[in-house]
Design an enzyme around this catalytic site. Structure first.
Site: not given
Ligand SMILES: Cc1cc2nc3c(=O)[nH]c(=O)nc-3n(C[C@H](O)[C@H](O)[C@H](O)COP(=O)(O)O)c2cc1C
Length: 371
Positions: A126, A130, A197, A199-200, A232, A261
């Site tokens: 992804n 934000f 993140s 993505n910023t 985080k 993350n």
């Molecule tokens: C579509 C998407 C959006 C995410 N948005 C955020 C976010 O806004 N803030 C954040 O701290 N982590 C974000 N994450 C990261 C997740 O919180 C998590 O830390 C990461 O995906 C690893 O866990 P997982 O393997 O269970 O997905 C996002 C992950 C995904 C897939």
């Protein structure tokens, strides 16, 4: 795994997931929006009670950073950014939910498409950036539902993840995070500072020891005394940089850490998913499990503060692996997309059956040091 968790997972994977993955022209983001809307509806009575009656409750209560968590498995940040479904998460068996990431100002995020499924690898990529309605809007929504820190009005503690508004330069990041903190403080049980993140643009530079020390010190000082601040971090940090970041964050007085993350690495993509490797963004899901485990293990050697493990928890054994290396709690995002609420039930089963083997459950009662 109990029959209930098994049946839920099978039902989701055989019936619901194929519909979700094929509808809306196969667009993952539209499927996500529709699901959140549905879950938001299920959070209202009498549906919430019905959901709670069908799904097993949270298991393995623990007190960390002054917060009473009814269970060890939480919703990871980003899935319910604007808290639209905040009333349903406890009914699904979660022990906490991290809403956000929200920013001080509402913003649209990156251009679509920005979310990609890698089904052969049980992963997602992804680059949402934000997208959110802003910190004030989230606070307003939660206040409307009676959420106040410490009262678990929605049945579980709520973390709120805060990030930097894209339009704000890195040199103004501190003021921007502070504005966000002030907006969400009344409704947050903890605040997660997201500096990881991918993505910023430039955000991850805030993980450098000096920048992190400055940012976190100001946030910890500005936060009400009973509002713990977590940070985080990403597993993409080199070990030496991680060590320095942890030292800086600890000195700044954070209550705990969330690791990890999403990653910019692309290891673990399989077969036809390899063509997605060139998509910009963060990788999550099964390919992240080993890195998350390594990072939690390293963190637990560096700090005595609570660690929330996140990354690649696709089944109860992944959760157990994170508990084994020092996580007190785990969070799921991608696992929920691929396995549905049966995954929450299966982890709760594991926690209930192995309460004595959960390692750092001994951190129970540890109060964070805000000095
Ligand atoms: C579509 C998407 C959006 C995410 N948005 C955020 C976010 O806004 N803030 C954040 O701290 N982590 C974000 N994450 C990261 C997740 O919180 C998590 O830390 C990461 O995906 C690893 O866990 P997982 O393997 O269970 O997905 C996002 C992950 C995904 C897939």
């Amino acid at each position: 795994m109990s029959w209930r968790a098994g049946a839920l997972t099978l039902g989701y994977q055989r019936l619901l997931r194929p519909i979700l993955f094929r509808s809306w022209g196969g667009d993952p983001e539209r499927a996500h929006e529709a699901t959140i809307k549905l879950l938001g509806g299920l959070g209202a009575e009498p549906w919430r009670q019905l959901v709670a009656a069908v799904l097993p409750a949270a298991a393995g209560p623990i007190r960390l950073a002054g917060i009473d968590f009814p269970g060890r498995v939480g919703l990871a940040a980003g899935l319910d950014k604007d808290g639209q479904a905040a009333r349903v998460w406890a009914a699904l068996g979660f022990g906490f939910a991290e809403l956000g990431t929200v920013t001080a100002r509402a913003q649209p995020g990156n251009d679509r498409p920005r979310l990609f499924r890698a089904p052969h690898s049980a992963a997602l990529i992804n680059r949402m950036g934000f997208n959110n309605s802003g910190a004030a809007e989230l606070a307003r929504r939660l206040t409307g539902w009676g959420q106040v820190r410490g009262q678990s009005q929605l049945g579980l503690p709520l973390g709120i993840s805060i990030g930097k508004t894209k339009a704000v330069g890195l040199d103004q990041a501190q003021a921007d995070y502070l504005a966000c903190l002030v907006a969400v403080a009344p409704v947050a049980d903890y605040v997660a500072v997201n500096v990881s993140s991918p993505n910023t643009p430039g955000l991850r530079r805030l993980q450098s020891a000096q920048a992190l020390a400055q940012l976190l010190t100001s946030l910890v000082q500005a936060a009400p005394a009973d509002l713990p601040i977590f940070v985080k971090l990403t597993c993409d940090l080199a070990e030496a940089d991680l060590d320095q970041a942890v030292e800086a964050a600890t000195a700044a007085g954070v209550a705990g850490f969330i690791a990890t993350n999403t990653s910019l690495e692309r290891h673990g993509l399989k077969g036809p998913d390899c063509r997605l490797a060139r998509q910009a963004g963060g990788l999550s899901g099964a390919p992240l499990a080993a890195a998350a485990r390594r990072m939690v293990a390293r963190l637990s050697g560096l700090t005595d503060r609570p660690i929330i493990g996140s990354g690649g928890v696709m089944g109860p054994s992944d959760a157990q692996a994170l508990f084994d290396v020092g996580a007190s709690l785990v969070q799921i995002y991608t696992g929920l997309i691929y396995s549905g609420p049966g995954l929450v039930a299966a982890i709760n089963d594991l926690v209930a059956s192995r309460a004595d083997q959960l390692g750092p459950a001994t951190r129970e009662g540890t109060d964070y040091d805000r000095a």
